[in-house]
Design an enzyme around this catalytic site. Sequence first.
Site, PDB file in Angstrom:
ATOM      1  N   LYS A  58      38.804 -32.555  24.061  1.00 12.57           N
ATOM      2  CA  LYS A  58      38.629 -33.316  25.310  1.00 12.57           C
ATOM      3  C   LYS A  58      37.343 -34.131  25.246  1.00 12.57           C
ATOM      4  CE  LYS A  58      36.456 -32.399  29.140  1.00 12.57           C
ATOM      5  NZ  LYS A  58      36.037 -33.747  29.538  1.00 12.57           N
TER       6      LYS A  58
ATOM      7  N   GLU B 232      26.111 -26.739  21.894  1.00 13.08           N
ATOM      8  CA  GLU B 232      25.057 -27.681  21.493  1.00 13.08           C
ATOM      9  C   GLU B 232      24.623 -28.404  22.752  1.00 13.08           C
ATOM     10  OE1 GLU B 232      23.668 -27.841  18.706  1.00 13.08           O
ATOM     11  OE2 GLU B 232      25.099 -27.018  17.267  1.00 13.08           O
TER      12      GLU B 232
ATOM     13  N   CYS C 289      20.398 -36.330  22.053  1.00 11.58           N
ATOM     14  CA  CYS C 289      19.924 -34.977  22.378  1.00 11.58           C
ATOM     15  C   CYS C 289      18.600 -34.675  21.687  1.00 11.58           C
ATOM     16  CB  CYS C 289      20.979 -33.951  22.005  1.00 11.58           C
ATOM     17  SG  CYS C 289      21.541 -34.045  20.309  1.00 11.58           S
TER      18      CYS C 289
ATOM     19  N   GLU D 212      14.315 -33.291  30.648  1.00  9.36           N
ATOM     20  CA  GLU D 212      14.993 -34.169  29.689  1.00  9.36           C
ATOM     21  C   GLU D 212      15.489 -35.396  30.454  1.00  9.36           C
ATOM     22  OE1 GLU D 212      18.998 -33.112  28.409  1.00  9.36           O
ATOM     23  OE2 GLU D 212      18.605 -33.933  26.430  1.00  9.36           O
TER      24      GLU D 212
HETATM   25  P1  NAD Z   1      27.956 -32.771  30.412  1.00 12.82           P
HETATM   26  O1  NAD Z   1      27.571 -31.362  30.243  1.00 12.82           O
HETATM   27  O2  NAD Z   1      27.968 -33.366  31.757  1.00 12.82           O
HETATM   28  O3  NAD Z   1      29.441 -33.015  29.859  1.00 12.82           O
HETATM   29  C1  NAD Z   1      29.807 -32.683  28.536  1.00 12.82           C
HETATM   30  C2  NAD Z   1      31.305 -32.429  28.494  1.00 12.82           C
HETATM   31  O4  NAD Z   1      31.609 -31.256  29.249  1.00 12.82           O
HETATM   32  C3  NAD Z   1      32.147 -33.547  29.101  1.00 12.82           C
HETATM   33  O5  NAD Z   1      33.315 -33.699  28.307  1.00 12.82           O
HETATM   34  C4  NAD Z   1      32.492 -32.982  30.471  1.00 12.82           C
HETATM   35  O6  NAD Z   1      33.691 -33.500  31.015  1.00 12.82           O
HETATM   36  C5  NAD Z   1      32.656 -31.515  30.165  1.00 12.82           C
HETATM   37  N1  NAD Z   1      32.502 -30.616  31.309  1.00 12.82           N
HETATM   38  C6  NAD Z   1      31.855 -30.842  32.482  1.00 12.82           C
HETATM   39  N2  NAD Z   1      31.906 -29.737  33.274  1.00 12.82           N
HETATM   40  C7  NAD Z   1      32.578 -28.798  32.571  1.00 12.82           C
HETATM   41  C8  NAD Z   1      32.922 -27.437  32.836  1.00 12.82           C
HETATM   42  N3  NAD Z   1      32.594 -26.836  33.970  1.00 12.82           N
HETATM   43  N4  NAD Z   1      33.580 -26.764  31.875  1.00 12.82           N
HETATM   44  C9  NAD Z   1      33.890 -27.339  30.699  1.00 12.82           C
HETATM   45  N5  NAD Z   1      33.596 -28.626  30.393  1.00 12.82           N
HETATM   46  C10 NAD Z   1      32.949 -29.344  31.322  1.00 12.82           C
HETATM   47  O7  NAD Z   1      27.034 -33.562  29.397  1.00 12.82           O
HETATM   48  P2  NAD Z   1      26.914 -35.142  29.219  1.00 12.82           P
HETATM   49  O8  NAD Z   1      26.186 -35.663  30.411  1.00 12.82           O
HETATM   50  O9  NAD Z   1      28.253 -35.705  28.846  1.00 12.82           O
HETATM   51  O10 NAD Z   1      25.981 -35.254  27.922  1.00 12.82           O
HETATM   52  C11 NAD Z   1      24.601 -35.332  27.981  1.00 12.82           C
HETATM   53  C12 NAD Z   1      23.979 -34.023  27.570  1.00 12.82           C
HETATM   54  O11 NAD Z   1      24.486 -33.623  26.316  1.00 12.82           O
HETATM   55  C13 NAD Z   1      22.471 -34.098  27.376  1.00 12.82           C
HETATM   56  O12 NAD Z   1      21.847 -32.975  27.965  1.00 12.82           O
HETATM   57  C14 NAD Z   1      22.278 -34.058  25.873  1.00 12.82           C
HETATM   58  O13 NAD Z   1      21.029 -33.569  25.458  1.00 12.82           O
HETATM   59  C15 NAD Z   1      23.413 -33.197  25.471  1.00 12.82           C
HETATM   60  N6  NAD Z   1      23.778 -33.401  24.061  1.00 12.82           N
HETATM   61  C16 NAD Z   1      23.517 -32.414  23.157  1.00 12.82           C
HETATM   62  C17 NAD Z   1      23.809 -32.597  21.824  1.00 12.82           C
HETATM   63  C18 NAD Z   1      23.540 -31.520  20.808  1.00 12.82           C
HETATM   64  O14 NAD Z   1      24.097 -31.564  19.726  1.00 12.82           O
HETATM   65  N7  NAD Z   1      22.712 -30.524  21.088  1.00 12.82           N
HETATM   66  C19 NAD Z   1      24.378 -33.791  21.400  1.00 12.82           C
HETATM   67  C20 NAD Z   1      24.641 -34.778  22.349  1.00 12.82           C
HETATM   68  C21 NAD Z   1      24.340 -34.563  23.680  1.00 12.82           C
END
Ligand code: NAD
Length: 476
Positions: free
Chosen positions: A170, A243, A277, A374
């Site tokens: 997804k 992650e 990230c 962040e």
């Molecule tokens: P997010 O947590 O809002 O969403 C990530 C994914 O999770 C999306 O596909 C979203 O639809 C889904 N999601 C949302 N609520 C959910 C739930 N309750 N259960 C399951 N899935 C759910 O994150 P974002 O805003 O898309 O991304 C930004 C964040 O991601 C930043 O904090 C960044 O640091 C982090 N990030 C981390 C890495 C890493 O490898 N550590 C890499 C890229 C981004």
Amino acid sequence: MIFDGDYTMTIAGQPAVSDKTLPVVNPATEQVIAQVPDASRAQLDAAVEAAKAAFPVWSARPVAERQALVAAIGDCLLANKDAFSALLTAEQGRPRAGCDWEVATCVDWCRAVSTFTLPVEVRQEAGRRVEIRHTPLGVVGAITPWNAPILMAIWKMAPALLAGNTLVLKPSPYTPLTTLRLGELLRDILPPGVVNIVTGGNDLGQWITDHPDIAKVSFTGSTATGKRVMESAARTLKRVTLEMGGNDAGIVLPDVDPKAVAPALFWGAFFNSAQVCVAIKRLYVHADIYDDLARELVDYARTIRIGDGSMQGSDLGPVQNRMQFDKVRNLIEQTRAEGHRFLIGGDVPEGPGYFIPVTIVDNPPEDARVVTEEAFGPILPLLKYDDIDDVIRRANDSETGLGGSVWSNDLEQARRIGERLQTGTVWINEMFAFSPHAPFGGHKQSGVGVEHGMAGLLEFTNIQTITSRPLAAAAG
Ligand code: NAD
């Protein structure tokens, strides 16, 4: 050709549409550029069912065949690299050079992962043969964010498939287009059901983490969501790899040449409009060179053009979505209201487009929100330090521990500092040096488990120990 036309999910190797759709917005123009299916719960069930049905045959195939198919995914990305890159710019906002990098890295990853095999350890102990092997888990649920959508998908897909799992993936509702197109292309490469791509909102993510027939969730996203994923996965004891976010510190020692190092530091903080990230999110600079480096960073930032990523000459694009735009704009406003000085930036223009100027804050206090949070957007606090022990303490004073960097001509000293950082990755005099062979993951609240390398591959497996001895020994 495939890049024209409607976007469909891929379930059991077939296109799938939905009664409901979600709009996808180009962040540079705020125009709706596509509608994508908003999957129903029944469609998720169908995707999981297809992945479950495909699992016995897929997992039993010789690893050489799975290796070849993972390599073929890379070939497919390479053959369509320009189309993927252009689509990535349209949905994510990043200028073409950065999107070319993302697609090329996907290709490299598939090629490297296609050379991996699962290790088998055999021991002889007291007349007994002990074999320690790794078996696939079953159906993996992969959930990805919007900052690097296709790379995050490949980082999960390639090792999960190589290890013998099948997948329900997804993408973020903000950036589903490249992943959907990849699914469409993979229908001609992989057997039906091996990779299923479903799109929808956060509910769909929640259903994946709840689903009894999903064995593992591999999640990349924010720490807040990661906690929800772990909580929900606990109910069925799913394996998880999480992650998540970080507040990475860069530490610049006084022996560097400010002018020479400024461009690398700039891009380490602002690549992808700082939506990385592991971007530098707090930059600690020794007092001896603070003013010089601040000036060099500002001079360099003045050469950067911010604009629509599809336009020639844009170095940085918009932030990816309205929610993130509002969040970063609010952080800038609060930073101004608290009286901290901007070395550059700070004035967010009216749209259209989610454009935020490169903003550098001059030595705010350690407890300012711009330091502790962040931002995930182009605002960087520059912080002064005098003492190495003190700067290490400040760098580690965070609930997260994803990455960090040290900048110096003295590699030995930089390494010693790096060893004391409480982070999963430390880069010395470089940034974003990801490798398919090097585990990547967060310490503290930045992550659970790792991706990449043998350790990352093995997270898509169970360990199975088989002991055996001749029957005669049992009889005796
Ligand atoms: P997010 O947590 O809002 O969403 C990530 C994914 O999770 C999306 O596909 C979203 O639809 C889904 N999601 C949302 N609520 C959910 C739930 N309750 N259960 C399951 N899935 C759910 O994150 P974002 O805003 O898309 O991304 C930004 C964040 O991601 C930043 O904090 C960044 O640091 C982090 N990030 C981390 C890495 C890493 O490898 N550590 C890499 C890229 C981004």
